[in-house]
Structure formats: C-alpha cells, structure tokens
Design an enzyme around this catalytic site. Structure first.
Site, PDB file in Angstrom:
ATOM      1  N   SER A 254       0.480  -1.149  -2.293  1.00 48.59           N
ATOM      2  CA  SER A 254       0.485  -0.332  -1.610  1.00 48.59           C
ATOM      3  C   SER A 254       0.922   0.650  -1.683  1.00 48.59           C
ATOM      4  O   SER A 254       1.750   0.582  -2.898  1.00 48.59           O
ATOM      5  CB  SER A 254       1.737  -1.046  -0.464  1.00 48.59           C
ATOM      6  OG  SER A 254       1.032  -0.006   0.389  1.00 48.59           O
TER       7      SER A 254
ATOM      8  N   TYR B 206       8.789  -5.426   2.545  1.00 54.93           N
ATOM      9  CA  TYR B 206       6.987  -5.878   2.204  1.00 54.93           C
ATOM     10  C   TYR B 206       7.066  -4.587   0.893  1.00 54.93           C
ATOM     11  O   TYR B 206       6.464  -4.761   0.293  1.00 54.93           O
ATOM     12  CB  TYR B 206       7.044  -5.035   3.964  1.00 54.93           C
ATOM     13  CG  TYR B 206       5.143  -4.283   2.990  1.00 54.93           C
ATOM     14  CD1 TYR B 206       4.265  -5.760   3.072  1.00 54.93           C
ATOM     15  CD2 TYR B 206       4.669  -3.527   3.110  1.00 54.93           C
ATOM     16  CE1 TYR B 206       2.472  -5.098   3.176  1.00 54.93           C
ATOM     17  CE2 TYR B 206       4.099  -2.321   3.226  1.00 54.93           C
ATOM     18  CZ  TYR B 206       2.353  -4.359   2.434  1.00 54.93           C
ATOM     19  OH  TYR B 206       1.136  -3.760   2.367  1.00 54.93           O
TER      20      TYR B 206
ATOM     21  N   LYS C 149       5.412  -5.515  -2.886  1.00 56.23           N
ATOM     22  CA  LYS C 149       4.211  -5.456  -3.174  1.00 56.23           C
ATOM     23  C   LYS C 149       4.307  -4.464  -5.076  1.00 56.23           C
ATOM     24  O   LYS C 149       3.617  -3.878  -5.699  1.00 56.23           O
ATOM     25  CB  LYS C 149       3.444  -4.158  -2.684  1.00 56.23           C
ATOM     26  CG  LYS C 149       2.978  -4.265  -1.339  1.00 56.23           C
ATOM     27  CD  LYS C 149       1.855  -5.241  -1.637  1.00 56.23           C
ATOM     28  CE  LYS C 149       0.990  -5.570  -0.382  1.00 56.23           C
ATOM     29  NZ  LYS C 149       0.282  -6.891  -0.235  1.00 56.23           N
TER      30      LYS C 149
HETATM   31  N1  LIG Z   1      -3.363  -1.387   6.352  1.00 56.02           N
HETATM   32  C1  LIG Z   1      -2.442  -1.028   5.587  1.00 56.02           C
HETATM   33  O1  LIG Z   1      -2.106   0.241   6.438  1.00 56.02           O
HETATM   34  C2  LIG Z   1      -2.148  -1.389   3.792  1.00 56.02           C
HETATM   35  C3  LIG Z   1      -1.906   0.120   3.630  1.00 56.02           C
HETATM   36  C4  LIG Z   1      -1.300  -0.814   2.036  1.00 56.02           C
HETATM   37  C5  LIG Z   1      -1.628  -2.063   2.588  1.00 56.02           C
HETATM   38  N2  LIG Z   1      -1.950  -2.393   2.650  1.00 56.02           N
HETATM   39  C6  LIG Z   1      -2.398  -4.233   2.308  1.00 56.02           C
HETATM   40  O2  LIG Z   1      -4.189  -3.998   2.552  1.00 56.02           O
HETATM   41  C7  LIG Z   1      -4.373  -5.571   2.367  1.00 56.02           C
HETATM   42  C8  LIG Z   1      -5.200  -6.049   3.588  1.00 56.02           C
HETATM   43  O3  LIG Z   1      -4.562  -5.729   5.028  1.00 56.02           O
HETATM   44  P1  LIG Z   1      -5.513  -4.553   6.200  1.00 56.02           P
HETATM   45  O4  LIG Z   1      -5.003  -3.630   6.229  1.00 56.02           O
HETATM   46  O5  LIG Z   1      -6.650  -5.562   5.786  1.00 56.02           O
HETATM   47  O6  LIG Z   1      -5.003  -5.732   7.137  1.00 56.02           O
HETATM   48  P2  LIG Z   1      -5.445  -7.019   8.151  1.00 56.02           P
HETATM   49  O7  LIG Z   1      -4.835  -7.534   8.766  1.00 56.02           O
HETATM   50  O8  LIG Z   1      -6.856  -6.379   8.510  1.00 56.02           O
HETATM   51  O9  LIG Z   1      -6.368  -7.958   7.121  1.00 56.02           O
HETATM   52  C9  LIG Z   1      -4.671  -8.826   6.331  1.00 56.02           C
HETATM   53  C10 LIG Z   1      -6.311 -10.599   6.189  1.00 56.02           C
HETATM   54  O10 LIG Z   1      -5.491 -11.338   5.646  1.00 56.02           O
HETATM   55  C11 LIG Z   1      -5.721 -12.357   6.273  1.00 56.02           C
HETATM   56  N3  LIG Z   1      -4.388 -12.885   6.197  1.00 56.02           N
HETATM   57  C12 LIG Z   1      -3.015 -12.602   6.231  1.00 56.02           C
HETATM   58  N4  LIG Z   1      -1.950 -14.118   6.276  1.00 56.02           N
HETATM   59  C13 LIG Z   1      -2.950 -14.865   5.198  1.00 56.02           C
HETATM   60  C14 LIG Z   1      -2.550 -15.354   4.731  1.00 56.02           C
HETATM   61  N5  LIG Z   1      -0.858 -16.308   4.636  1.00 56.02           N
HETATM   62  N6  LIG Z   1      -3.245 -16.256   3.605  1.00 56.02           N
HETATM   63  C15 LIG Z   1      -4.946 -16.127   3.581  1.00 56.02           C
HETATM   64  N7  LIG Z   1      -5.214 -15.021   4.670  1.00 56.02           N
HETATM   65  C16 LIG Z   1      -4.360 -14.163   5.341  1.00 56.02           C
HETATM   66  C17 LIG Z   1      -4.844 -11.945   7.953  1.00 56.02           C
HETATM   67  O11 LIG Z   1      -5.743 -13.225   8.561  1.00 56.02           O
HETATM   68  C18 LIG Z   1      -6.663 -10.763   7.518  1.00 56.02           C
HETATM   69  O12 LIG Z   1      -7.752 -11.519   7.237  1.00 56.02           O
HETATM   70  C19 LIG Z   1      -2.734  -6.179   2.488  1.00 56.02           C
HETATM   71  O13 LIG Z   1      -2.189  -7.042   1.251  1.00 56.02           O
HETATM   72  C20 LIG Z   1      -2.064  -5.555   3.197  1.00 56.02           C
HETATM   73  O14 LIG Z   1      -0.312  -6.003   2.403  1.00 56.02           O
HETATM   74  C21 LIG Z   1      -2.665  -2.469   3.774  1.00 56.02           C
END
Ligand SMILES: NC(=O)c1ccc[n+]([C@@H]2O[C@H](COP(=O)([O-])OP(=O)(O)OC[C@H]3O[C@@H](n4cnc5c(N)ncnc54)[C@H](O)[C@@H]3O)[C@@H](O)[C@H]2O)c1
Length: 254
Positions: free
Chosen positions: A143, A156, A160
């Site tokens: 992130s 969080y 990362k």
């Molecule tokens: N959306 C944002 O603003 C953002 C910004 C920076 C980083 N991220 C990172 O991006 C990645 C994806 O997130 P996203 O934004 O697509 O969110 P999202 O919630 O749409 O997708 C995350 C997916 O991970 C799955 N998941 C959660 N816990 C799990 C576990 N213990 N085992 C297996 N699967 C699991 C969820 O069911 C979901 O389908 C994450 O690592 C998140 O930290 C997101």
C-alpha cells in the site's frame, strides 16, 4: 502471442476488487489462473466470468492466514496446472480506521495474521514449486500507506511495511533461483476494502472528495490500474526488476 500464454498464475483475494481485476487481466492475456479467496461466492463468480469470457480458471477456497489451507491451495494449482509461474499475494484488509492507541490487541493481531502471515505463507509454499520449475515471479500487494503513512490506519500500514521488507529480503534470497519478488503500492480505491477501513459499502461523494484531494492525479485508483502494474511486473518486460515496488498512487506519495 499473448504475454502470459501457458503461464500458471495464482491470485489470492481474487473474489473482488484488485484481485478480481488482476485475475481477469492475466486470463485475458492467455494465463491459466487459480482464483482463490475466503469468500466463496465472489471467488466462484470471478472464476465463472473468466471462463465465460473464454479464459481458463479454476478456484480454491483459502484463508491466507491458515498454513494448511495455503499449502493445499498452492498444491492444487501445481497439481492442476503442472506448476506455478506467478503468485500474486493480494488478499488483505484493514481494521476500521481509528487512532492507533484505540485499536485492540485482537484487531492488531488479526490484521497482521492476514496481511503479513498470509504473504509469508504464500511465498513459503510457492517457492519450492518455482524452484522445481526453474523460476517464477511473486507480486505482493502492499500500500502507499507503507511508504507515506497518514493518520488512522497505522497498524494496517505497518502490515504493508512488513510486506515491503519481506519483498526485498526474499528477493535477495531467491534471485539466483530465477525468481523475482516485487510489490505494488496502491492508493485508495473504492473496493470492498473500504468496508473494513471506513465501515462503508461504498464511498459517498464527500469521502471520495476528501481522498481525491490528496491525490495529485485527481482521482482514486481503479482496479485496472493495479492489474496493469502487476502484470507488467510479472511479464518478461519486468525481467530486471526484483526487490522493488511501484507506487500506483497518482502521485500521492511524492
Ligand atoms: N482499496 C484500497 O484503497 C487499497 C489501497 C491500498 C492497498 N490495498 C490492498 O489491496 C488488496 C486488495 O484489496 P481490495 O481493495 O481489492 O479490497 P477487497 O475487499 O475488494 O478485496 C480483498 C479480497 O481479499 C479477500 N480476503 C480477505 N481476507 C482474506 C483471507 N484471510 N484469506 C483470503 N482472502 C481474503 C476478500 O474476501 C476480498 O475478496 C489488499 O491487500 C488491500 O490491503 C487496497
């Protein structure tokens, strides 16, 4: 010739958001994809949508915090595809945003179990297969909060930061095994992530504007932005990149 013809790709957290876009992008460029998630409905939907679009996908339910489940999920990809060329450690979430000293030990431990132990376990169980196959690529989703943290999601962001340090250290350990390890640092996007981080199903106009105000490019990240960076790192064009990360953040970290 598609970039990933015949490549065998595993994406965790592929049932929604960034992981869904990543899995679909790989499949659209010729890869055989294992769609993995803890959420069965999302996972099955993405697998079926890839197949309906003419791609090749299988699925495996897996909580990335549980070693036996991660080992079995990676093994199922190796059994079904004959090996694994690419692992994208994307699964992750955030505790609800709050000042750090208001966060419980249980919330702290839970987010480290998924975001840090999950990446550790994915790498631990895929690397023997990659060594056996003569190489591979790992891309970890970290992130922008790891490199430019702001108040509210400090534990969080620390998960990362740990992912970025693991990315660099592991890259050094496996460089001579023809395995590259890199990370992508997304900025905020309106995905399922916001449910955990901000307690909302989707960002309202005011919350969107507040976030966009911090991003020089003037918009949130889109899942397609993240998929483009991940597939670049995994492709032959990324052959000389290892132990590094790309900020896919519209300039937010500058
Ligand atoms: N959306 C944002 O603003 C953002 C910004 C920076 C980083 N991220 C990172 O991006 C990645 C994806 O997130 P996203 O934004 O697509 O969110 P999202 O919630 O749409 O997708 C995350 C997916 O991970 C799955 N998941 C959660 N816990 C799990 C576990 N213990 N085992 C297996 N699967 C699991 C969820 O069911 C979901 O389908 C994450 O690592 C998140 O930290 C997101």
């Amino acid at each position: 010739m598609e970039r990933f013809n015949g490549k065998r790709v595993v994406v965790t957290g592929a049932g929604s958001g960034f992981g869904e876009a990543i899995a679909k992008r790989f499949a659209s460029e010729g890869a055989r994809v294992l769609v993995s998630d803890i959420n069965e409905a999302g996972m099955t939907r993405v697998r079926d949508e890839i197949a309906a679009a003419g791609g090749e996908a299988i699925s495996a339910l897996c909580n990335v915090a549980e070693e036996a489940q991660v080992e079995a999920m990676i093994q199922s990809a190796a059994d079904e595809f004959g090996g694994v060329d690419v692992l994208v450690n994307n699964a992750g979430y955030s505790h609800h945003q709050r000042l750090m000293w208001k966060i419980s030990v249980e919330e702290f431990d839970a987010v480290f179990a998924v975001n840090v132990r999950g990446v550790f376990l994915g790498c631990k169980h895929v690397i023997p297969h990659m060594i056996e196959g003569g190489g591979g690529v790992i891309v970890n989703i970290a992130s922008v909060g790891a490199v430019a943290p702001r108040p509210g999601v400090t534990p969080y962001n620390a998960t990362k930061g740990a992912v970025l340090t693991m990315t660099k250290g592991l890259a050094m350990e496996v460089a001579r095994n023809n395995i590259r390890v890199n990370a992508v640092n997304p900025v905020a996007a309106d995905t399922g992530f916001m449910k955990g981080a901000m307690g909302v199903d989707s960002l309202d106009e005011e919350a969107t504007e507040r976030l966009v105000a911090t991003i020089p490019r003037g918009r949130l990240a889109r899942p397609a932005d993240i998929a483009a960076a991940v597939t670049y790192l995994a492709s032959d064009d990324g052959d000389f990149l290892t132990g590094t990360s790309i900020n896919v953040d519209g300039g937010r970290s500058v």
